[in-house]
Each structure stands twice: as structure tokens, then as C-alpha cells.
Design a protein around this motif. Sequence first.
Motif, short mmCIF file in Angstrom:
data_model
loop_
_atom_site.label_atom_id
_atom_site.label_comp_id
_atom_site.label_asym_id
_atom_site.label_seq_id
_atom_site.Cartn_x
_atom_site.Cartn_y
_atom_site.Cartn_z
N PRO A 198 -84.83 33.70 -5.67
CA PRO A 198 -86.14 33.94 -5.09
C PRO A 198 -86.44 33.03 -3.90
CG PRO A 198 -86.35 32.78 -7.17
CD PRO A 198 -84.90 33.11 -6.99
N HIS A 199 -87.13 33.59 -2.93
CA HIS A 199 -87.66 32.83 -1.81
C HIS A 199 -89.17 32.79 -1.89
CE1 HIS A 199 -83.86 33.50 0.85
NE2 HIS A 199 -83.60 32.79 -0.23
N HIS A 200 -89.72 33.24 -2.98
CA HIS A 200 -91.16 33.25 -3.20
C HIS A 200 -91.52 32.19 -4.24
CE1 HIS A 200 -90.65 35.20 -7.12
NE2 HIS A 200 -89.76 35.97 -6.53
N PRO A 201 -92.76 31.77 -4.29
CA PRO A 201 -93.15 30.85 -5.37
C PRO A 201 -92.90 31.54 -6.71
CG PRO A 201 -94.89 31.02 -3.72
CD PRO A 201 -93.86 32.08 -3.39
N THR A 202 -92.42 30.81 -7.67
CA THR A 202 -92.17 31.37 -8.99
C THR A 202 -93.21 30.89 -9.99
OG1 THR A 202 -90.61 29.59 -9.52
CG2 THR A 202 -89.69 31.62 -8.59
N ALA B 216 -94.26 40.70 -12.87
CA ALA B 216 -94.98 41.10 -11.67
C ALA B 216 -95.28 42.59 -11.78
CB ALA B 216 -94.14 40.83 -10.42
N GLN C 37 -83.56 40.06 1.30
CA GLN C 37 -84.87 40.71 1.19
C GLN C 37 -85.93 39.71 1.66
OE1 GLN C 37 -84.95 43.92 0.12
NE2 GLN C 37 -82.73 43.81 -0.08
N ARG C 38 -87.12 40.18 1.95
CA ARG C 38 -88.15 39.23 2.38
C ARG C 38 -88.53 38.28 1.25
NH1 ARG C 38 -92.70 41.13 0.18
NH2 ARG C 38 -92.85 43.35 -0.18
N TRP C 39 -88.27 38.65 0.02
CA TRP C 39 -88.66 37.86 -1.15
C TRP C 39 -87.49 37.08 -1.75
CZ3 TRP C 39 -85.59 40.20 -4.69
CH2 TRP C 39 -85.32 41.56 -4.51
N GLY C 40 -86.25 37.30 -1.24
CA GLY C 40 -85.11 36.56 -1.77
C GLY C 40 -83.79 37.23 -1.47
N HIS D 205 -95.80 45.86 -9.44
CA HIS D 205 -95.60 46.38 -8.09
C HIS D 205 -96.15 47.80 -8.00
CE1 HIS D 205 -92.38 43.42 -6.65
NE2 HIS D 205 -92.77 42.99 -7.83
#
Length: 116
Positions: A108-112, A47, A87-90, A49
Motif C-alpha cells: 500500500p501507498h495509502h495510510p493503513t 474498505a 496503482q495510485r494506491w500501491g 468501494h
Amino acid sequence: MISGAHVILYSQDAEADRDFIRDVLDLPGVDAGGGWLVFRLPPAEVAVHPTDGPPRHGFFLMCDDLDSQLSGFRAQGVEIIGPVSEQRWGRLAAIRLPSGAELPLYEPHHPTAHSR
């Protein structure tokens, strides 16, 4: 065609950290020559950032169940650095390598991308 990625962790005690990666993280590896170990990583993703500071790179391990992973590490005597943070992402945590360096890991709480 790009066929893989090579991640380098710089260490002040490379041999101890290599042993940790082999024995605690249980990552298989090969001898690239002269005892120089290179380890296979699980599927990966990259990723990009934004930053207001100088460019830098980060390396995080990902896991499906952070609590279970940390419990397993504790049972092996691995130092967990601080509490898990949401975190908002995990869910984020870090472990201490034998060299003293921190190695972050997260659920992770985001698509991987690595499983597509």
C-alpha cells in the motif's frame, strides 16, 4: 462488540489451497474440527468501494515490500501472475494458488487502518 472477521476463500481444491496457506504463506492455524483448518490472518482492514456492476467482495494480502515478498515466493516455486502494476494506491501483484485461483497482494501507498 465485533471481535474479528472471518474470510472465506472458495476453492475447487480446498485441501491443496489450505496446504499452500499453511506451508507457503506460513500462516498459523487451528483445527476447527475434523481436520478443517482455519488460519490466523495478519491485522486487517475493510474498505467499501463504489461499483457500477453487481456488488462483490475482494480479498487482498498486504505486504511492506512487494519485491522482496515476490522474490521469496519465486524461490518457493510460486507462480507470480503477470508483472507488478503501479496503482495510485500501491503496487499490485497476484500469485496463483494450487487450485488455480488468483490471490492478489499489494504494497500500500495509502495510510493503513490496521496498524492504528
